[in-house]
Write a protein that holds these residues in place. Structure first.
Motif, mmCIF file in Angstrom:
data_model
loop_
_atom_site.group_PDB
_atom_site.id
_atom_site.type_symbol
_atom_site.label_atom_id
_atom_site.label_comp_id
_atom_site.label_asym_id
_atom_site.label_seq_id
_atom_site.Cartn_x
_atom_site.Cartn_y
_atom_site.Cartn_z
ATOM 1 N N GLU A 126 7.390 -22.272 -9.104
ATOM 2 C CA GLU A 126 6.277 -22.626 -8.225
ATOM 3 C C GLU A 126 5.793 -21.394 -7.463
ATOM 4 O O GLU A 126 4.642 -21.339 -7.035
ATOM 5 C CB GLU A 126 6.691 -23.720 -7.241
ATOM 6 N N VAL A 127 6.677 -20.418 -7.290
ATOM 7 C CA VAL A 127 6.308 -19.161 -6.639
ATOM 8 C C VAL A 127 7.263 -18.072 -7.114
ATOM 9 O O VAL A 127 8.450 -18.325 -7.359
ATOM 10 C CB VAL A 127 6.349 -19.296 -5.098
ATOM 11 N N ALA A 128 6.726 -16.861 -7.275
ATOM 12 C CA ALA A 128 7.544 -15.690 -7.603
ATOM 13 C C ALA A 128 7.437 -14.695 -6.457
ATOM 14 O O ALA A 128 6.361 -14.495 -5.879
ATOM 15 C CB ALA A 128 7.065 -15.041 -8.902
ATOM 16 N N ILE A 129 8.575 -14.074 -6.105
ATOM 17 C CA ILE A 129 8.627 -13.183 -4.942
ATOM 18 C C ILE A 129 8.999 -11.772 -5.389
ATOM 19 O O ILE A 129 10.000 -11.568 -6.077
ATOM 20 C CB ILE A 129 9.656 -13.699 -3.905
ATOM 21 N N PHE A 130 8.162 -10.808 -4.990
ATOM 22 C CA PHE A 130 8.451 -9.392 -5.234
ATOM 23 C C PHE A 130 9.111 -8.805 -3.989
ATOM 24 O O PHE A 130 8.622 -8.992 -2.880
ATOM 25 C CB PHE A 130 7.162 -8.609 -5.504
ATOM 26 N N SER A 131 10.192 -8.068 -4.192
ATOM 27 C CA SER A 131 10.793 -7.275 -3.110
ATOM 28 C C SER A 131 10.507 -5.815 -3.422
ATOM 29 O O SER A 131 11.138 -5.211 -4.287
ATOM 30 C CB SER A 131 12.304 -7.514 -3.026
ATOM 31 N N ALA A 132 9.496 -5.258 -2.729
ATOM 32 C CA ALA A 132 9.049 -3.901 -3.055
ATOM 33 C C ALA A 132 8.709 -3.137 -1.789
ATOM 34 O O ALA A 132 8.470 -3.722 -0.731
ATOM 35 C CB ALA A 132 7.825 -3.963 -3.974
ATOM 36 N N GLY A 133 8.694 -1.811 -1.907
ATOM 37 C CA GLY A 133 8.358 -0.946 -0.792
ATOM 38 C C GLY A 133 6.858 -0.791 -0.649
ATOM 39 O O GLY A 133 6.114 -0.813 -1.634
ATOM 40 N N TYR A 134 6.408 -0.592 0.576
ATOM 41 C CA TYR A 134 4.987 -0.426 0.865
ATOM 42 C C TYR A 134 4.464 0.864 0.230
ATOM 43 O O TYR A 134 5.012 1.946 0.467
ATOM 44 C CB TYR A 134 4.783 -0.396 2.375
ATOM 45 N N LEU A 135 3.457 0.735 -0.626
ATOM 46 C CA LEU A 135 2.859 1.883 -1.318
ATOM 47 C C LEU A 135 3.930 2.782 -1.943
ATOM 48 O O LEU A 135 3.898 4.010 -1.821
ATOM 49 C CB LEU A 135 1.989 2.704 -0.360
ATOM 50 N N ASN A 136 4.907 2.160 -2.614
ATOM 51 C CA ASN A 136 6.001 2.931 -3.210
ATOM 52 C C ASN A 136 5.489 3.812 -4.345
ATOM 53 O O ASN A 136 4.451 3.533 -4.975
ATOM 54 C CB ASN A 136 7.107 1.994 -3.685
ATOM 55 N N ARG A 137 6.209 4.875 -4.629
ATOM 56 C CA ARG A 137 5.739 5.886 -5.589
ATOM 57 C C ARG A 137 5.733 5.366 -7.022
ATOM 58 O O ARG A 137 5.075 5.956 -7.885
ATOM 59 C CB ARG A 137 6.614 7.129 -5.486
ATOM 60 N N TRP A 138 6.460 4.263 -7.300
ATOM 61 C CA TRP A 138 6.451 3.686 -8.638
ATOM 62 C C TRP A 138 5.319 2.663 -8.802
ATOM 63 O O TRP A 138 5.145 2.096 -9.865
ATOM 64 C CB TRP A 138 7.793 3.010 -8.931
ATOM 65 N N ARG A 139 4.596 2.437 -7.719
ATOM 66 C CA ARG A 139 3.466 1.501 -7.692
ATOM 67 C C ARG A 139 3.880 0.111 -8.167
ATOM 68 O O ARG A 139 3.174 -0.548 -8.948
ATOM 69 C CB ARG A 139 2.310 2.035 -8.529
ATOM 70 N N MET A 140 5.057 -0.317 -7.729
ATOM 71 C CA MET A 140 5.515 -1.669 -8.021
ATOM 72 C C MET A 140 5.077 -2.599 -6.869
ATOM 73 O O MET A 140 5.077 -2.186 -5.713
ATOM 74 C CB MET A 140 7.038 -1.703 -8.160
ATOM 75 N N PRO A 141 4.721 -3.836 -7.194
ATOM 76 C CA PRO A 141 4.664 -4.430 -8.533
ATOM 77 C C PRO A 141 3.465 -3.915 -9.330
ATOM 78 O O PRO A 141 2.388 -3.694 -8.790
ATOM 79 C CB PRO A 141 4.523 -5.930 -8.243
#
Length: 778
Positions: free
Chosen positions: A714-729
């Protein structure tokens, strides 16, 4: 006048709690409201209220639009290294091999900026340490101001805004980094000369904090002692220090005018002018100059500006022979602080200072000092110490809600620590330190004497504070609900104190309120016994997931730690645990051994007990292997991967499905599409989940269409850094979820993401939109 001042200050305060992004539209809206109210007699007093609101929002809008005004894209400015012309505006803080400082950027890649961008810069192993006042050409990567958004922790973004810092930056070595202008400020020269005289001792860091307001040299151990004894406020040059300097300056200048024949030293034509002018006015003006110099030494930090404004109002009132009541003096000072330094309202130290001054006035109003009839010196000393002790207890107790909100712990030795440390540092240490600084430029041998004496006096008080901080019972940890109850009871106590309610009635009322709230809390806990909660913490480019059930805590991964000594576990996870009242981790699961997932294990092990562990890399605890089934509280934990006991690579991640029989979540670690396909082929019926942690922070090598379709969350959650250098997600990954109509959330954008499971119902909340949605913090 008081009503106008109160309205203006209240409007500025209320504007902070508007869940919006400040813009010129809102500034214009409240300005128009202010003008309309001003020309209507019945609502005229509301004009100041809307004016205060517009004033804060205008400054907020100016802060937020700095990128737009300079023609810069906030979301892409960090994608490459840029050459920046930077003026150093602070004394550089040196810790290990890192140097950090504040700078104003006036040009980027040879393009002049319309408005300078203030930036907090980190430089690893610089060949030359930048100094305040110098102009540098630096090659750096710039990232707009950002901070973790979780309950209980330090809000770094709010602190950056309070300092008017728009971005953070990292200097690239082996690039164009050259000094353009070698000129340094006088403050920097004083700092360099004075710091060279200091021996390599722990007390030297305290000396620099008390003279220049530079606290970067204080060690973690020293901060721990200060925090445990609630004396860390003494290390910030603020109202206490400026007030002491003003008092000492007044006494010395008055003595100077009495002892020295100043009148005879002046020409005859100026002697009559001196007689006509009140000598006290000259002394007060001299006091202002002295405190202004001390504030300059402290770099005109926000606390010193606040204190300087208050002192200036008092001196000006005396010079103009104005009779101001204590309340009006306080209101004028507050309004001026809002006008000059509006972002002071973000600071906890402001509310501590303002609250302390208000409480002092309240104390003197309700409990005026009574003359002591006995002439005995011993009796006078005893009574003075008694009143000082009572007042210290009163001040610490009433300010407890503010101080406890910082670390969610209460120092039980704070009274004993402050009762000795405040007068000792104020009347012994600070004068010696300042005398040493003054004589550094006049007569250095005498400066060495004062420095030696200051070191001895600091060592004495530090031994006492260290002794108090070592008591195991000295810290009382409280969770958020207990803090709310404590705040309510103290607020009631203040009301009773003001209204002179009899002590017996006040105690009974407080007891009944506390008892009813406790019963309500117990009933609520029994109703929610079968509820459980998922919190995906905002930890930057890493992972830390907390699951709460039956007042127990399960932690999946511990986020990262860094060579600089910074640990996300210490900055985020431990404060989160204090906020919710957890003293231990009931179950710790480590997906694999990458730093961004397992970097905080050592920190957590050092600070809190860990009852059970599941990992393929830890020497103790159970292994995480496919087919294993664990029961934790009312939840079933099924391990879907890996097949072998290893944790070296992303594809070794421990994939776990957590279910209560009705609702479920899928924890995926950093698995790639290869492992995803293997799971789809072998256990498709077990993958179906309501909430899914997007694999590998949204890397394009994960979240395949087949996997997303099979899980059907029903929902997917990304745990990522703000403006990270790998551009994830990755945009490709986000498009896949959108194609399958799966809503996504990202901790980099929403902060901590919480999902509550209540009797089969699922509710999603985010920190930035639902828990703490106010513009000054986001």
């Amino acid at each position: 006048m008081d009503r106008w001042l109160i309205s203006f200050s209240l409007g500025a305060l209320l504007s902070l709690f508007l869940p919006l992004t400040p813009s010129l539209f809102y500034v214009a809206f409240f300005t128009v409201l202010s003008l309309l109210c001003f020309f209507i007699s019945k609502t005229k007093w509301l004009s100041a209220l809307f004016c205060g609101c517009a004033w804060l929002l205008w400054h907020g809008a100016s802060y937020h639009t700095v990128w737009q005004n300079n023609g810069l894209d906030k979301n892409s400015v960090n994608q490459k290294y840029q050459q920046a012309v930077a003026e150093i505006t602070s004394i550089a803080a040196i810790k290990n091999d890192r140097v950090s400082f504040i700078a104003d950027i006036s040009s980027l890649d040879n393009k002049a900026l319309k408005k300078p961008i203030r930036i907090r810069v980190t430089w690893l192993e610089p060949s030359i340490v930048p100094k305040q006042g110098q102009l540098w050409l630096l090659t750096m990567k710039i990232k707009p101001a950002h901070g973790f958004a979780n309950p209980g922790g330090f809000n770094y973004l709010t602190w950056l805004k309070q300092q008017h810092i728009h971005a953070t930056g990292f200097v690239k070595n082996k690039a164009v980094n050259q000094l353009i202008n070698k000129g340094v400020t006088w403050r920097e020269q004083l700092y360099q000369k004075f710091s060279q005289l200091l021996p390599e001792e722990n007390s030297s860091a305290i000396v620099l904090a008390l003279t220049f307001g530079e606290k970067s040299q204080l060690s973690d151990k020293q901060w721990q002692v200060l925090t445990h004894t609630a004396t860390n406020h003494l290390m910030a040059i603020s109202g206490l220090h400026l007030g002491l300097v003003a008092l000492a300056g007044y006494a010395w200048l008055m003595l100077l005018f009495k002892v020295l024949p100043i009148k005879r030293l002046l020409p005859t034509k100026h002697q009559d002018t001196l007689l006509q002018f009140n000598v006290q006015h000259l002394v007060l003006f001299g006091v202002f100059l002295i405190t202004l110099f001390y504030a300059y030494l402290a770099g005109f930090s926000t606390p010193t500006i606040r204190a300087l404004i208050m002192l200036s109002v008092f001196i000006l009132a005396k010079l103009l022979s104005l009779s101001l009541s204590k309340s009006r003096l306080l209101l004028i000072s507050l309004s001026l602080i809002i006008l000059v330094a509006p972002f002071s309202l973000f600071s906890v130290s402001f509310w501590l200072s303002f609250g302390a001054v208000s409480l002092i006035f309240l104390y003197l109003w309700r409990l005026p000092a009574k003359p002591i009839e006995s002439s005995s010196l011993a009796v006078k000393c005893v009574n003075y110490f008694k009143h000082l002790s009572v007042f210290q207890v009163y001040l610490i107790l009433v300010l407890l809600p503010i101080t406890a909100s910082l670390f969610y712990q209460v120092s039980l030795v704070a009274v004993f620590a402050n009762l000795v440390a405040v007068p000792w540092l104020s009347f012994v240490v600070v004068p010696l330190v300042l005398l040493a600084l003054i004589f550094t430029w006049i007569f250095q041998p005498l400066a060495d004497v004062f420095l030696a004496l200051s070191q001895v006096t600091i060592d004495i008080v530090w031994w006492y504070l260290s002794w108090l901080s070592d008591f195991s019972w000295g810290q009382w940890k409280i969770h958020h609900d207990a803090w709310l109850l404590l705040s309510l009871l103290i607020l009631l106590a203040v009301v009773f104190f003001v209204t002179h309610l009899p002590i017996k009635k006040a105690v009974v009322i407080c007891f009944l309120i506390a008892f009813s709230l406790k019963i309500s809390q117990l009933n609520s806990a029994s109703i929610q016994k079968d509820n459980w909660y998922l919190d995906v913490l905002d930890v930057g480019q890493g992972l830390a997931i907390a699951i709460r059930a039956n007042n127990k805590l399960l932690l999946y991964d511990t986020a990262a730690s860094y060579p600089s000594g910074f640990s996300v576990a210490e900055a985020v996870i431990l404060p989160y645990m204090r906020y919710h009242g957890f003293n231990e981790i009931d179950l710790l699961i480590i997906s694999h051994d990458d730093n961004d997932h397992a970097g905080g294990v050592d920190v957590l092990t050092e600070h809190v007990p860990i009852v059970n562990k599941i990992s393929n890399e830890l020497e103790t605890g159970k292994a995480c292997l496919e087919g294993d089934v664990f029961q934790w509280q009312m939840l079933n934990l099924k391990v879907l991967h890996p097949k072998k006991e290893r944790a070296d690579h992303n594809d070794d991640s421990c994939v776990i499905k957590v279910s209560d029989g009705v609702r479920s979540i899928l924890l995926t670690g950093d698995i790639s599409s290869r492992i995803e396909q293997d799971l789809v082929n072998h256990v498709p019926e077990l993958l179906k989940s309501d909430v899914m942690l997007a694999p590998h922070h949204g890397s394009k090598s994960s979240s395949s269409l087949a996997f997303i379709h099979t899980v059907a969350p029903e929902v997917a959650i990304f745990s990522a850094g703000y403006l990270n250098r790998w551009r994830m997600p990755s945009q490709q990954v986000k498009d896949r979820y959108q194609r399958l109509q799966v809503p996504t959330l990202n901790t980099a954008e929403q902060g901590m993401i919480s999902v509550s499971f209540t009797q089969g119902e699922m509710k999603i909340t985010t920190y930035k939109q639902d828990i703490w949605p106010f513009w000054f913090a986001n």
